[in-house]
Each structure stands twice: as structure tokens, then as C-alpha cells.
Design a protein around this motif. Structure first.
Motif, PDB file in Angstrom:
ATOM      1  N   THR A   1      -0.714  63.526 -10.273  1.00 57.73           N
ATOM      2  CA  THR A   1       0.652  63.745 -10.738  1.00 57.73           C
ATOM      3  C   THR A   1       0.737  63.488 -12.238  1.00 57.73           C
ATOM      4  O   THR A   1       0.477  62.388 -12.695  1.00 57.73           O
ATOM      5  N   ALA A   2       1.105  64.506 -12.988  1.00 51.59           N
ATOM      6  CA  ALA A   2       1.223  64.337 -14.445  1.00 51.59           C
ATOM      7  C   ALA A   2       2.556  63.674 -14.759  1.00 51.59           C
ATOM      8  O   ALA A   2       3.557  63.934 -14.091  1.00 51.59           O
ATOM      9  N   PRO A   3       2.581  62.795 -15.756  1.00 51.43           N
ATOM     10  CA  PRO A   3       3.843  62.134 -16.079  1.00 51.43           C
ATOM     11  C   PRO A   3       4.843  63.119 -16.657  1.00 51.43           C
ATOM     12  O   PRO A   3       4.480  64.025 -17.409  1.00 51.43           O
ATOM     13  N   ALA A   4       6.085  62.903 -16.294  1.00 49.68           N
ATOM     14  CA  ALA A   4       7.147  63.745 -16.844  1.00 49.68           C
ATOM     15  C   ALA A   4       7.424  63.323 -18.285  1.00 49.68           C
ATOM     16  O   ALA A   4       7.086  62.216 -18.691  1.00 49.68           O
ATOM     17  N   ILE A   5       8.000  64.217 -19.040  1.00 47.08           N
ATOM     18  CA  ILE A   5       8.377  63.899 -20.430  1.00 47.08           C
ATOM     19  C   ILE A   5       9.893  63.737 -20.475  1.00 47.08           C
ATOM     20  O   ILE A   5      10.627  64.629 -20.060  1.00 47.08           O
ATOM     21  N   GLN A   6      10.308  62.596 -20.951  1.00 45.62           N
ATOM     22  CA  GLN A   6      11.747  62.351 -21.062  1.00 45.62           C
ATOM     23  C   GLN A   6      12.122  62.463 -22.545  1.00 45.62           C
ATOM     24  O   GLN A   6      11.702  61.616 -23.338  1.00 45.62           O
ATOM     25  N   PRO A   7      12.868  63.490 -22.907  1.00 41.08           N
ATOM     26  CA  PRO A   7      13.164  63.653 -24.339  1.00 41.08           C
ATOM     27  C   PRO A   7      14.103  62.566 -24.850  1.00 41.08           C
ATOM     28  O   PRO A   7      14.884  61.995 -24.094  1.00 41.08           O
ATOM     29  N   MET A   8      14.007  62.302 -26.156  1.00 42.93           N
ATOM     30  CA  MET A   8      14.895  61.325 -26.794  1.00 42.93           C
ATOM     31  C   MET A   8      16.295  61.901 -26.868  1.00 42.93           C
ATOM     32  O   MET A   8      16.475  63.078 -27.158  1.00 42.93           O
ATOM     33  N   LYS A   9      17.248  61.030 -26.633  1.00 47.65           N
ATOM     34  CA  LYS A   9      18.633  61.481 -26.823  1.00 47.65           C
ATOM     35  C   LYS A   9      18.915  61.503 -28.323  1.00 47.65           C
ATOM     36  O   LYS A   9      18.417  60.653 -29.062  1.00 47.65           O
TER      37      LYS A   9
ATOM     38  N   PRO B   1       5.915  61.414 -27.389  1.00 41.99           N
ATOM     39  CA  PRO B   1       6.079  60.817 -26.059  1.00 41.99           C
ATOM     40  C   PRO B   1       4.846  60.021 -25.628  1.00 41.99           C
ATOM     41  O   PRO B   1       3.725  60.510 -25.691  1.00 41.99           O
ATOM     42  N   THR B   2       5.081  58.777 -25.227  1.00 44.88           N
ATOM     43  CA  THR B   2       4.005  57.937 -24.690  1.00 44.88           C
ATOM     44  C   THR B   2       4.549  57.194 -23.482  1.00 44.88           C
ATOM     45  O   THR B   2       5.760  57.134 -23.267  1.00 44.88           O
ATOM     46  N   GLY B   3       3.644  56.586 -22.751  1.00 46.94           N
ATOM     47  CA  GLY B   3       4.051  55.807 -21.582  1.00 46.94           C
ATOM     48  C   GLY B   3       4.616  54.458 -22.010  1.00 46.94           C
ATOM     49  O   GLY B   3       4.419  54.023 -23.151  1.00 46.94           O
ATOM     50  N   PRO B   4       5.284  53.790 -21.090  1.00 44.70           N
ATOM     51  CA  PRO B   4       5.917  52.516 -21.443  1.00 44.70           C
ATOM     52  C   PRO B   4       4.962  51.321 -21.452  1.00 44.70           C
ATOM     53  O   PRO B   4       5.341  50.232 -21.874  1.00 44.70           O
ATOM     54  N   GLY B   5       3.713  51.529 -21.011  1.00 42.91           N
ATOM     55  CA  GLY B   5       2.795  50.403 -20.821  1.00 42.91           C
ATOM     56  C   GLY B   5       2.467  49.650 -22.094  1.00 42.91           C
ATOM     57  O   GLY B   5       2.494  48.423 -22.131  1.00 42.91           O
ATOM     58  N   ASN B   6       2.169  50.394 -23.159  1.00 40.19           N
ATOM     59  CA  ASN B   6       1.748  49.753 -24.405  1.00 40.19           C
ATOM     60  C   ASN B   6       2.843  48.842 -24.963  1.00 40.19           C
ATOM     61  O   ASN B   6       2.621  47.670 -25.266  1.00 40.19           O
ATOM     62  N   LEU B   7       4.050  49.395 -25.062  1.00 38.24           N
ATOM     63  CA  LEU B   7       5.172  48.627 -25.607  1.00 38.24           C
ATOM     64  C   LEU B   7       5.504  47.452 -24.688  1.00 38.24           C
ATOM     65  O   LEU B   7       5.751  46.331 -25.155  1.00 38.24           O
ATOM     66  N   GLY B   8       5.495  47.719 -23.383  1.00 39.57           N
ATOM     67  CA  GLY B   8       5.839  46.656 -22.428  1.00 39.57           C
ATOM     68  C   GLY B   8       4.870  45.499 -22.505  1.00 39.57           C
ATOM     69  O   GLY B   8       5.268  44.324 -22.507  1.00 39.57           O
ATOM     70  N   PHE B   9       3.575  45.810 -22.587  1.00 40.66           N
ATOM     71  CA  PHE B   9       2.584  44.729 -22.635  1.00 40.66           C
ATOM     72  C   PHE B   9       2.680  43.969 -23.957  1.00 40.66           C
ATOM     73  O   PHE B   9       2.575  42.741 -23.984  1.00 40.66           O
ATOM     74  N   ALA B  10       2.902  44.720 -25.063  1.00 41.61           N
ATOM     75  CA  ALA B  10       3.051  44.052 -26.362  1.00 41.61           C
ATOM     76  C   ALA B  10       4.265  43.126 -26.334  1.00 41.61           C
ATOM     77  O   ALA B  10       4.232  42.020 -26.887  1.00 41.61           O
ATOM     78  N   ARG B  11       5.362  43.579 -25.690  1.00 37.89           N
ATOM     79  CA  ARG B  11       6.547  42.725 -25.567  1.00 37.89           C
ATOM     80  C   ARG B  11       6.213  41.435 -24.827  1.00 37.89           C
ATOM     81  O   ARG B  11       6.572  40.335 -25.256  1.00 37.89           O
ATOM     82  N   LEU B  12       5.495  41.603 -23.718  1.00 38.81           N
ATOM     83  CA  LEU B  12       5.143  40.432 -22.910  1.00 38.81           C
ATOM     84  C   LEU B  12       4.351  39.417 -23.747  1.00 38.81           C
ATOM     85  O   LEU B  12       4.677  38.223 -23.776  1.00 38.81           O
ATOM     86  N   VAL B  13       3.348  39.897 -24.456  1.00 44.53           N
ATOM     87  CA  VAL B  13       2.489  38.975 -25.223  1.00 44.53           C
ATOM     88  C   VAL B  13       3.267  38.402 -26.419  1.00 44.53           C
ATOM     89  O   VAL B  13       3.162  37.209 -26.717  1.00 44.53           O
ATOM     90  N   PHE B  14       4.057  39.250 -27.073  1.00 50.24           N
ATOM     91  CA  PHE B  14       4.832  38.785 -28.243  1.00 50.24           C
ATOM     92  C   PHE B  14       5.754  37.632 -27.857  1.00 50.24           C
ATOM     93  O   PHE B  14       5.747  36.574 -28.502  1.00 50.24           O
TER      94      PHE B  14
END
Lengths: 464, 197
Positions: B6-14, A29-42
Motif C-alpha cells: 500500500t503506497a502512502p497517500a499524499i495529503q496536500p498542505m492547506k 511531502p514526507t511521512g510523520p515518522g521523522n518529525l515525530g521521533f525528533a519531537r520525542l527525543v527533543f
């Protein structure tokens, strides 16, 4: 002896361990920031690269020139391009690239860019020779089209914030933001491994690396590719250097898949390959431009972001933002603001629900006035309201930095205040009150608001 | 509001999404695997054979087109490298089209294909010239040459090939006599209108 046995950790079955590793690799699990920014630049690079090409020109060529076959086109029944057909598809392609870059209807844009890209980028590859640069872009767009790359750094994300209102929680971490990046790593690894393997299979290590091959290749390109420097000729005059470079190229290419699993390999092989391709451009005049776009996904943008945050954050004063928490419109606006505040320089305060705490910290603030207009207070105590408050916020939000010079034009301020006043005075007409289900905020707001006297446009004394 | 706390929630993969990802990974690996194993090309997959063949010869051979150009008081043979003559064909793209058509020139089919490419090139060159889309002179013949350079360690004499080998020639009159091999291009195809010696 028995004690030793007792403390030994229980060995997990190997299969489970492999599965766990596999799952961690693809779906950590990671945040969406890395992928989102890479998408923008790509997609920004894709648009920049293709914007000037008029692909309709391929439709004017005679069929005798179309002498390279693409099986995918045969399968899809795509034959000789027509000017009109290419014109339509290339318009869709370029528009999709732009939309995918800014993240508007991101999933649809990525799919449209993929489908139109197969046609537009495939056509030139049916004339004379099938190149390799466009193929890698198609596969990268395939990965992005299946991903949730629009969850950050996108207009879609801002729109979602607006619709949802203030959740004020960091975006959930998910494996959905990991696997696309890993897929593009895998794609790079396959490409470079294939290139190394082709050399070994076609010529062998000694034949390719420990021979005059590199020197001859460098000199040949002096005759046919007009390289930007004479470095290739200089290198060709040093046989040992040529052989070391050639050997290094094969080693880096064949070993590239290690970068998938080893941090050490990532830090050496990826820059090594990048420099090798840059070197080919400088010495031979052959530029692997499209390959360069894929390196983006190896860049840890989130780590760079955290570094920049530490570096740049303190350069900007913190801004305390006071909003009417009983007003749905204000809550949505603030939620967008929170989304755009990537430097985390804004502290948001709900005047309706947090007044006692606000009053203790900001004695100069008048509750009625804070409910009437948005207020922003800087670290140095300066207070800004209405349009001027928004203008102050623009300094803290990187997404709005480009607008700053415009916001400070005198007529813009004049117009801005009038627009602000109009919206502020009509926000309740638009049914912006928070529904009763959301608690006591609405009722808590109303008496205070009734007491608020209408305020005139502030003087320049409180502007920036 | 203390947002940082606030810690980020974990959203599991479907599960179905995970399987979809594995299908995509399999596509990438198998697609490339087939091309790598067979050393073949199935665009957009490839075995990426860039510079895989060792260059053992100390010379450079290139196929190149030349045109016999005529204008009043002017006759010359010019190497066709300007992409404006027939866009988007720059020298490199034209060369690979010629290479794909001519190959080693060992079969009748190869020679016929190369002649067709040359005739079509001349036809497009002339139609664009007549329409004023480039400033090149009138072309009366087109020639396919194999140019050979001996590689010098200092890369000198780049402009003068060591050997020029004429492989094929197509004349404008032959082009005009034959039925066009191509669908009509969008520009008017006309014979050269300016007379010259």
C-alpha cells in the motif's frame, strides 16, 4: 538546426521555478515518522536537562541582582519573579515537557511548554547576563507548537488508531511534516551565521582568526572555567593550529546556511559545527548543551529507521496474528498493534474475512478457536494464544520491550490470563460488534462464534 | 494483508497553513535579521556574539567577591565561589551580575549598583548562615576585587592571580544601618550572633 530547437525543453518562467523550488523545500511531502521521533527525543532531552533545576530559587534573590533586561518581559509586564509564581509555572513547564515527549495532547502540551518556558527559561536571563542557549529552545518550541509533530511516535497517534480502527494504510505523507524540520534547520543556520558574522563585524577575519586571539581565549578559560581537559592549553602552545582552528570556525559558521540547500554542505558543516561546539566544551569548559538539542533535527531518523529495519528486522521471527475481524474491540486492538509494529514483523489476518486463505496457509489453525482467542503463529510454527500471544507480540514491538521482564514474572502471567479471559468474555457486552454498515463480517462471525467452546487457560507447554 | 504494497497517500498542505508557515519563517528571519544587523539582543532572538571580541591581552581579568570571615580564633579573607552560600549564584553568574552592575566603575550609579549587589549578597549570605543553610563562617565585610592573571603558555599558576585590585568594600555594620534595599527574603535576617575577636 530546426530539429535542435524542437527538442530543446521548454524553459519554465524563472519565477515559477523559484516558487516550485521554494514549495518543494518547505512542503515536500514526507511521512510523520521523522518529525515525530525528533519531537520525542527533543522533549525527552529538554525534560532531562531541566528536571533537576528548581527555578523558584530565582524568586528568592533581591531585585538588585536582576540587572539584565529582556524587552519581551518588559512588554509583557513581567517583573521580579515570586517563589509561588515560579513554582506554579515550572510545574506546568516540566509536566508539559513530559507530555509533549510521550505525545499526549501533543499540540496543547507543546503550546503549554512554550508559554511556560518563556517565563521559566527567561527569568535566569534577567540576572546579570542574557544567555543564548535558552532563546534557541524557545524558538524551537514555537516551531513545534505550530506543527503536527504528534502524528507519529506519540500516545495521541495510538489513541487515534484505537478510535479509527484498522485503516491498515501507511500514514499519509504531507508537507506538514517537512516544514517544521526545515524551520529548525533555518533556525540553526541563522544562529551560526549570526555568530560568524558577529566575529567578522566586531574584529574582522584577520584580527579574530590570524592572531593570538584563540590562544589567549583558550588560556583564559583555563583560569576561569576549569575545563575537563588540558587540550586547550596544548592547542594554545601551537600558534598555527590555533589560527587554523579559528579560521575554520569562522568559515563553518558563516557558510552554515549552505547546509539548508546542499546535501554536501549538510554532511560536512553540520557535523563540523557539532564537533566545534563539543571541542569548546572539552577545551574551554563552556558547554553549549541547549544548542546540541537542535542538531537532532538534522538527523535523518527515517533513513536510520529504514537501515535499522533492514539490520534488525530479520533478527526477529515474523509473527502471524489472527484476530476476530467481526469484533470492534479486537479490530481496535489490532489497529494499535499495527501502529506499534515499527519493525514490520507482524502479519495481520482477519479470521472472519480471510479464512479460506488462512486455512490454506495455516492448516493447524482451528477457526473457532481463532475467533475465541487471539492467536499468534511464529515462523517456526509455534502457536500462542490469549495472553501468551500478546506476550509474544511484545518481543516484536520495540515500544513494549521494557515490559518484557515484567510480563515473564509468574504472577503476571497468572493475572494476565485472568484479565485477558475477562476482557475476551466481555468484549461483546461492550458493544464491540462491527456495525452492520461495515459489511457481512458480523453475520459471518456469529455462527462460528456460537460453536466455540470455552477454553481453559493453556498450560505452560505452549508458553514461551 | 499485504501492507507493504500500500503506497502512502499524499495529503496536500492547506493554503492558510502554508501562509502561516511563511509568517513563522518571516518572524524567525526578521527577528534574527534585526539583531544581526544592529548587533543587539532581543531575547529569544540574538546576534550570538559569543567570543566575537578578540582577546588581544595576554592576561585575564575577573571581578570577584571576597568576604572577610570571622569565627572564634579565626579571621580570613575568602574568595566567594561556593554556590551554596547564595544559590543559584555560582561564581560565573555572580561575576556577570557584578559586571552588569559595576561595568567600569566610572559613574556614581555603577558604584552604587555594585555596592547594592554586595550588600544584598552579604545579607543573604548571613541570613542563610544563621538559618544553617551553609557552613561558611560569619562574614563581616565584603570586598569587590579585580583579579588579574598573566597568561602563561602552559596555563600554570591558575590559583594565584598576578594582581589583586580592591575596588569596593561594604561592611556588615553599614548594611545593617541602612534600610534594606530589597524586598525581605524568606529567611530571617539577623545580625551575626557569634562574637569573635
Amino acid at each position: 538546426m530546426n530539429d535542435a530547437v524542437a527538442v530543446r525543453p521548454v524553459a519554465r518562467p524563472r519565477a515559477t521555478s523559484w516558487l516550485a523550488r521554494c514549495e518543494r523545500f518547505w512542503f515536500k511531502p514526507t511521512g510523520p515518522g521523522n518529525l515525530g521521533f525528533a519531537r520525542l527525543v527533543f522533549f525527552a532531552l529538554m525534560f532531562w536537562f531541566h528536571r533537576g533545576f528548581d527555578y523558584t530559587i530565582w524568586g528568592t534573590l533581591p531585585p538588585s541582582f536582576q540587572n539584565a533586561h529582556i524587552q519581551l518581559f518588559d512588554l509583557l509586564g513581567i517583573g521580579m519573579p515570586t517563589v509561588k509564581g515560579v513554582a506554579i509555572v515550572q510545574t506546568v513547564f516540566k509536566a508539559s515537557l513530559l507530555l509533549a515527549c510521550v505525545g499526549l495532547f501533543t499540540r496543547l502540551s507543546c503550546v503549554a511548554a512554550l508559554v511556560s518556558g518563556v517565563y521559566v527559561l527567561g527569568i535566569p536571563n534577567t540576572f546579570g547576563k542574557t544567555g543564548h542557549g535558552d532563546g534557541i529552545l524557545i524558538l524551537a518550541m514555537l516551531v513545534l507548537a505550530g506543527s503536527r509533530c504528534g502524528d507519529a511516535w506519540s500516545i495521541d497517534a495510538v489513541r487515534r488508531s484505537w478510535r479509527r480502527g484498522p485503516a491498515f494504510a501507511p500514514p499519509a505523507h504531507s508537507g506538514e511534516y517537512t516544514w517544521p524540520v526545515r524551520c529548525l534547520w533555518l533556525l540553526s543556520a541563522l544562529v551560526f551565521f549570526a555568530a560568524g558574522y558577529a566575529k567578522l563585524k566586531s574584529t574582522g577575519f584577520i584580527g579574530w582568526a590570524w592572531s593570538d586571539n584563540m590562544a589567549n581565549t583558550l588560556l583564559q578559560h583555563k583560569y576561569k572555567s576549569n575545563p575537563p581537559t588540558d587540550w586547550g592549553v596544548w592547542i594554545a602552545q601551537h600558534p598555527l593550529l590555533c589560527r587554523l582552528l579559528a579560521a575554520g570556525t569562522i568559515v563553518v559558521e558563516v557558510a552554515f546556511p549552505l547546509a539548508l540547500f546542499s546535501r554536501w554542505a549538510r554532511r560536512t558543516l553540520v557535523p563540523g559545527m557539532f564537533l566545534a561546539q563539543l571541542g569548546i566544551g572539552l577545551t574551554m569548559g563552556v558547554w553549549f548543551t541547549q544548542f546540541m538539542f537542535i542538531y537532532l533535527f538534522w538527523v535523518p531518523f527515517d533513513a536510520i529507521g529504514r537501515f535499522l529495519l533492514r539490520l534488525l528486522g530479520p533478527q526477529f521471527q515474523r509473527r502471524a496474528v489472527f484476530f476476530d475481524g467481526g469484533c470492534g474491540f479486537c479490530r481496535k486492538t489490532v489497529s494499535v498493534l499495527w501502529h506499534l509494529d515499527v519493525l514490520r514483523r507482524c502479519d495481520l489476518f482477519d479470521v472472519v474475512n480471510e479464512w479460506p486463505m488462512i486455512a490454506s496457509r495455516y492448516a493447524q489453525l482451528d477457526r473457532a478457536a481463532a475467533l475465541e482467542d487471539m492467536h499468534v503463529i511464529l515462523d517456526n510454527g509455534r502457536v500462542f494464544t490469549g495472553f501468551d500471544a500478546y506476550r509474544q507480540l511484545a518481543w516484536a514491538l520495540p515500544a513494549t520491550w521494557l515490559l518484557l521482564p515484567i510480563l515473564y514474572l509468574p504472577p503476571v502471567r497468572w493475572v494476565g490470563w485472568r484479565v485477558y479471559r475477562y476482557v475476551a468474555s466481555h468484549r461483546h457486552d461492550a458493544g464491540c460488534d462491527v456495525p452492520a454498515a461495515q459489511g457481512e463480517r458480523s453475520s459471518a462471525r456469529l455462527p462460528a462464534q456460537a460453536a466455540v467452546a470455552s477454553r481453559e487457560e493453556p498450560t505452560d507447554a505452549i508458553s514461551w | 494483508m499485504d501492507l507493504a504494497a500500500t503506497a502512502p497517500a499524499i495529503q496536500p498542505m492547506k493554503r492558510w497553513r502554508a501562509w502561516l508557515v511563511f509568517a513563522l519563517v518571516a518572524l524567525l528571519v526578521v527577528g534574527h535579521g534585526i539583531d544581526i544587523a544592529g548587533q543587539r539582543e532581543h531575547w529569544p532572538f540574538s546576534h550570538y556574539p559569543m567570543y566575537a571580541r578578540a582577546e588581544k591581552k595576554k592576561r585575564q581579568e575577573l571581578l570577584s567577591l571576597f568576604g572577610t570571615m570571622r569565627a572564634p580564633g579565626y579571621r580570613a579573607m575568602v574568595r566567594l565561589t561556593d554556590p551554596n552560600f547564595v544559590p543559584p549564584l555560582n561564581e560565573g553568574r555572580l561575576r556577570v551580575i557584578l559586571m552588569a552592575a559595576y561595568r567600569r566603575g566610572t559613574t556614581e550609579q555603577n558604584i552604587a549598583d555594585a555596592r547594592r549587589v554586595m550588600a544584598d549578597y552579604m545579607r543573604m549570605y548571613e541570613s542563610r548562615r544563621v538559618a544553617g543553610l551553609h557552613n561558611g563562617p560569619r562574614m563581616t565585610e565584603i570586598h569587590l576585587y579585580r583579579l588579574t592573571w598573566k597568561l602563561r603558555p602552559d596555563g600554570s599558576h591558575g590559583s594565584a592571580p598576578w594582581k589583586r585590585e580592591s575596588l569596593l568594600t561594604v561592611k556588615w555594620d553599614d548594611v545593617e544601618r541602612r534600610r534594606p534595599t530589597t524586598a525581605p527574603v524568606e529567611l530571617p535576617v539577623q545580625p551575626p550572633d557569634d562574637e569573635s575577636p
